[in-house]
Every structure is written in structure tokens, then in C-alpha cells.
Design a protein around this motif. Structure first.
Motif, PDB file in Angstrom:
ATOM      1  N   LEU A 277      39.518 -15.137-173.563  1.00 28.29           N
ATOM      2  CA  LEU A 277      40.607 -14.344-174.144  1.00 28.29           C
ATOM      3  C   LEU A 277      41.905 -14.686-173.430  1.00 28.29           C
ATOM      4  CD1 LEU A 277      39.116 -10.723-174.299  1.00 28.29           C
ATOM      5  CD2 LEU A 277      39.386 -12.310-176.194  1.00 28.29           C
ATOM      6  N   ASN A 278      42.987 -14.596-174.169  1.00 22.17           N
ATOM      7  CA  ASN A 278      44.308 -14.742-173.563  1.00 22.17           C
ATOM      8  C   ASN A 278      45.203 -13.740-174.278  1.00 22.17           C
ATOM      9  OD1 ASN A 278      46.647 -15.591-172.363  1.00 22.17           O
ATOM     10  ND2 ASN A 278      46.855 -17.415-173.645  1.00 22.17           N
ATOM     11  N   PRO A 279      44.943 -12.424-174.050  1.00 19.66           N
ATOM     12  CA  PRO A 279      45.636 -11.419-174.856  1.00 19.66           C
ATOM     13  C   PRO A 279      47.102 -11.247-174.459  1.00 19.66           C
ATOM     14  CG  PRO A 279      44.220 -10.355-173.246  1.00 19.66           C
ATOM     15  CD  PRO A 279      44.051 -11.828-173.061  1.00 19.66           C
ATOM     16  N   GLY A 280      47.896 -10.802-175.398  1.00 18.02           N
ATOM     17  CA  GLY A 280      49.308 -10.562-175.112  1.00 18.02           C
ATOM     18  C   GLY A 280      50.026 -10.100-176.361  1.00 18.02           C
TER      19      GLY A 280
ATOM     20  N   CYS B  45      47.828 -10.013-179.747  1.00 22.06           N
ATOM     21  CA  CYS B  45      47.018 -11.191-180.065  1.00 22.06           C
ATOM     22  C   CYS B  45      45.869 -11.296-179.076  1.00 22.06           C
ATOM     23  CB  CYS B  45      47.861 -12.443-179.997  1.00 22.06           C
ATOM     24  SG  CYS B  45      49.338 -12.299-180.981  1.00 22.06           S
ATOM     25  N   LEU B  46      44.694 -11.657-179.595  1.00 20.48           N
ATOM     26  CA  LEU B  46      43.545 -11.876-178.715  1.00 20.48           C
ATOM     27  C   LEU B  46      43.732 -13.139-177.909  1.00 20.48           C
ATOM     28  CD1 LEU B  46      40.123 -11.237-180.474  1.00 20.48           C
ATOM     29  CD2 LEU B  46      41.103 -10.069-178.518  1.00 20.48           C
ATOM     30  N   ASP B  47      44.367 -14.143-178.517  1.00 21.36           N
ATOM     31  CA  ASP B  47      44.534 -15.437-177.866  1.00 21.36           C
ATOM     32  C   ASP B  47      45.902 -15.985-178.251  1.00 21.36           C
ATOM     33  OD1 ASP B  47      44.414 -17.909-176.797  1.00 21.36           O
ATOM     34  OD2 ASP B  47      42.428 -18.423-177.610  1.00 21.36           O
ATOM     35  N   LEU B  48      46.821 -15.997-177.292  1.00 22.48           N
ATOM     36  CA  LEU B  48      48.189 -16.443-177.595  1.00 22.48           C
ATOM     37  C   LEU B  48      48.254 -17.934-177.884  1.00 22.48           C
ATOM     38  CD1 LEU B  48      50.239 -14.347-175.021  1.00 22.48           C
ATOM     39  CD2 LEU B  48      50.270 -14.132-177.495  1.00 22.48           C
ATOM     40  N   ASP B  49      47.162 -18.679-177.567  1.00 18.98           N
ATOM     41  CA  ASP B  49      47.166 -20.125-177.817  1.00 18.98           C
ATOM     42  C   ASP B  49      46.926 -20.458-179.283  1.00 18.98           C
ATOM     43  OD1 ASP B  49      47.546 -20.446-175.131  1.00 18.98           O
ATOM     44  OD2 ASP B  49      45.396 -20.565-174.708  1.00 18.98           O
ATOM     45  N   LEU B  50      46.453 -19.473-180.055  1.00 13.76           N
ATOM     46  CA  LEU B  50      46.238 -19.718-181.486  1.00 13.76           C
ATOM     47  C   LEU B  50      47.588 -19.902-182.191  1.00 13.76           C
ATOM     48  CD1 LEU B  50      43.560 -17.006-182.382  1.00 13.76           C
ATOM     49  CD2 LEU B  50      43.200 -19.450-182.299  1.00 13.76           C
ATOM     50  N   PRO B  51      47.622 -20.647-183.307  1.00  9.75           N
ATOM     51  CA  PRO B  51      48.891 -20.810-184.042  1.00  9.75           C
ATOM     52  C   PRO B  51      49.235 -19.555-184.835  1.00  9.75           C
ATOM     53  CG  PRO B  51      47.139 -21.997-185.171  1.00  9.75           C
ATOM     54  CD  PRO B  51      46.522 -21.403-183.933  1.00  9.75           C
ATOM     55  N   ILE B  52      49.618 -18.493-184.119  1.00  8.20           N
ATOM     56  CA  ILE B  52      49.854 -17.179-184.734  1.00  8.20           C
ATOM     57  C   ILE B  52      50.967 -17.255-185.782  1.00  8.20           C
ATOM     58  CG2 ILE B  52      50.476 -14.768-184.294  1.00  8.20           C
ATOM     59  CD1 ILE B  52      47.917 -15.350-182.954  1.00  8.20           C
ATOM     60  N   ASP B  53      52.072 -17.929-185.378  1.00  9.95           N
ATOM     61  CA  ASP B  53      53.236 -17.951-186.260  1.00  9.95           C
ATOM     62  C   ASP B  53      52.886 -18.545-187.626  1.00  9.95           C
ATOM     63  OD1 ASP B  53      56.021 -17.521-186.738  1.00  9.95           O
ATOM     64  OD2 ASP B  53      56.268 -19.688-186.639  1.00  9.95           O
TER      65      ASP B  53
END
Lengths: 106, 166
Positions: B88-91, B132-140
Motif C-alpha cells: 500500500l502507498n496510501p495518501g 488513494c490506496l496506492d499513489l503510484d497508480l495512474p489516478i489522474d
């Protein structure tokens, strides 16, 4: 001939749905903070309920009964998304209040 | 005229729900018709019709997209949950939406809560705060895709977002 196939498919879908619910509950214990727990509950339960609805559809005695089951899924989704948002907002407000309190005290 | 149209559309939708809830029982249809008219009138008084009309094709596209992304979202959380290292990399992340106020923005926020890795926390004007659970995902990228689908439901033009980390 087709009936046993449908029955097996129903049992498989039902078991998969229940497994998702089980794993979602495991998320309550494994994730450490409130928001990550909500992620687990909303998303996994959405999928679990979806599988159970799919399993029930072939059993539906009429079209309207089938639609009713689908309607339950849609309403449960709307409720879960809204309550997740409300809990998340409450958590975030609490965090902000803590930060402000901390900066005043420090 | 718009009010009459909204009233008819809503009454038809409510009647469909009544029909489904009573499982097509013909003895309840008369009472249902009366209740549906009252509820439709209340709904038009409390929530006056907006300029955003629903588009059937857009709704179908949205439903397909939503089901597909729901499955991905569920499997994504299950994968993270069951891997021993708990990746996880939440934020928090703040995105701007250009969708108009009301239904479209509300639908986007609720949809994002059920999409992979995002949970809408706070909606203030055009600014939407996500957890976000994982800030590395392409959220945008995901938000833009969801926004396009929501715009399709309401028959709106291309909508763009700007991302800014908070």
C-alpha cells in the motif's frame, strides 16, 4: 441437461461471492487505518454482492423478481458509496481538526 | 414544458420501480399509480428538473464501464490484501473536475468511491479530494476516463481535469 450446468454455475458464483465477503472482512483486520478499511469493504462487498446476485438470477421465478434482485444490488451500491464517502469525510475532518489543534498547542 | 416532461419521465421511472417491487402483482398497480403520481410531484417540487438530461446510450456505456472497473477494483484490493507484504502507498490527492454542479459531480464522486484505488473524501466546488490506496497508480488518467463516461451519461461535451498533489 442444462439444469445441472446452471446449478453448478450458481453454486460456484455463490461460493465466489461469499469468499469475496470473507476477504473483505479480513481487510478490517489487516489494514491499519480507517480509510484503507473502507476501501476494502466498499469495493470487495460490491463485487461479492454482484456475484451473489448473478447466482440468484437463474432461480428467479419471474422477470420482475430478477429485476428486483438487480435493483437490490444497485441500491446497495449507492448506499455503500454514499456511506463510504460520509465516513471518509468525517475521518478527514477529524484529522484536520487534530492538525490544527496540534499546531495551536505546539 | 420542461417540468411536464420531467414529471412524466420520473413518474414512468417510479412506476417501473413499483412494478418491480411488487413483482408485477396486478392487484397493486392501481394503488401504485396513485402513489407514483404523488411521489413524482414531490420529486419535481423538491428537486426541480435540471438542464442535464440523461442519455440512454451514455447510460449503457457507463454501466458497462462501471461493471468492468468494479471487478478490477475488487480484485485489486483482494490482491493487495492477500499478499503478505501488504503493498500500500496510501495518501490524499486533489483533482479538479470540470463537470457541472449537481447530478454529474455527485455521480462522479460516488463512482470514484467504487473504482480501483480511489475513495472520494470531500467535494468542494470543482475540487474533489480523493483518498488513494496506492499513489503510484495512474489516478489522474482513471479520473479523466470516469469523468468522460459521466459526461456521456448527461450528454455533456469533453471534460478535462487538472491534477495537483496536496
Amino acid at each position: 441437461m442444462t439444469e445441472p450446468v446452471i446449478l453448478v454455475a450458481q453454486v460456484v458464483l455463490m461460493v465466489v461471492g461469499c469468499l469475496f465477503f470473507g476477504v473483505g472482512t479480513l481487510g478490517l483486520f489487516r489494514f491499519s487505518d480507517t480509510l484503507c478499511r473502507i476501501h476494502a469493504l466498499t469495493k470487495i462487498d460490491n463485487l461479492g454482492l454482484g456475484f451473489i446476485v448473478l447466482a440468484l438470477l437463474p432461480l428467479a421465478p419471474s422477470v420482475t423478481a430478477g429485476l428486483k434482485v438487480v435493483l437490490i444490488w444497485v441500491v446497495a451500491l449507492a448506499a455503500s458509496a454514499t456511506s463510504a464517502h460520509l465516513v471518509a469525510r468525517a475521518v478527514r475532518s477529524g484529522q484536520r481538526a487534530d492538525i490544527e489543534k496540534g499546531s495551536r498547542d505546539g | 414544458m420542461a417540468l411536464l416532461r420531467a414529471f412524466c419521465v420520473r413518474a414512468a421511472a417510479f412506476f417501473l420501480v413499483w412494478w418491480v417491487l411488487t413483482e408485477g402483482d396486478s392487484s397493486g398497480l392501481g394503488a401504485g399509480a396513485v402513489i407514483v403520481l404523488i411521489v413524482a410531484w414531490f420529486s419535481c417540487t423538491l428537486y426541480p428538473p435540471s438542464s442535464h438530461a440523461l442519455r440512454p446510450v451514455g447510460m449503457l456505456v457507463f454501466t458497462g464501464y462501471f461493471i468492468l472497473r468494479s471487478v478490477i477494483a475488487g480484485l485489486d484490493v483482494v490482491r493487495r490484501l492477500l499478499s503478505p507484504s501488504l503493498p500500500l502507498n496510501p495518501g490524499y490527492l486533489r483533482v479538479k473536475t470540470s463537470l457541472p454542479e449537481g447530478g454529474p459531480r455527485w455521480l462522479l464522486a460516488n463512482t470514484l468511491s467504487l473504482m480501483p484505488g480511489t475513495l472520494s473524501v470531500r467535494l468542494q466546488g470543482t475540487s474533489l479530494e480523493l483518498h488513494c490506496l496506492d499513489l503510484d497508480l495512474p489516478i489522474d488518467q482513471d479520473v479523466r476516463a470516469a469523468e468522460r463516461k459521466v459526461a456521456g451519461v448527461f450528454g455533456l461535451g469533453e471534460a478535462g481535469t487538472e491534477e495537483s498533489a496536496s
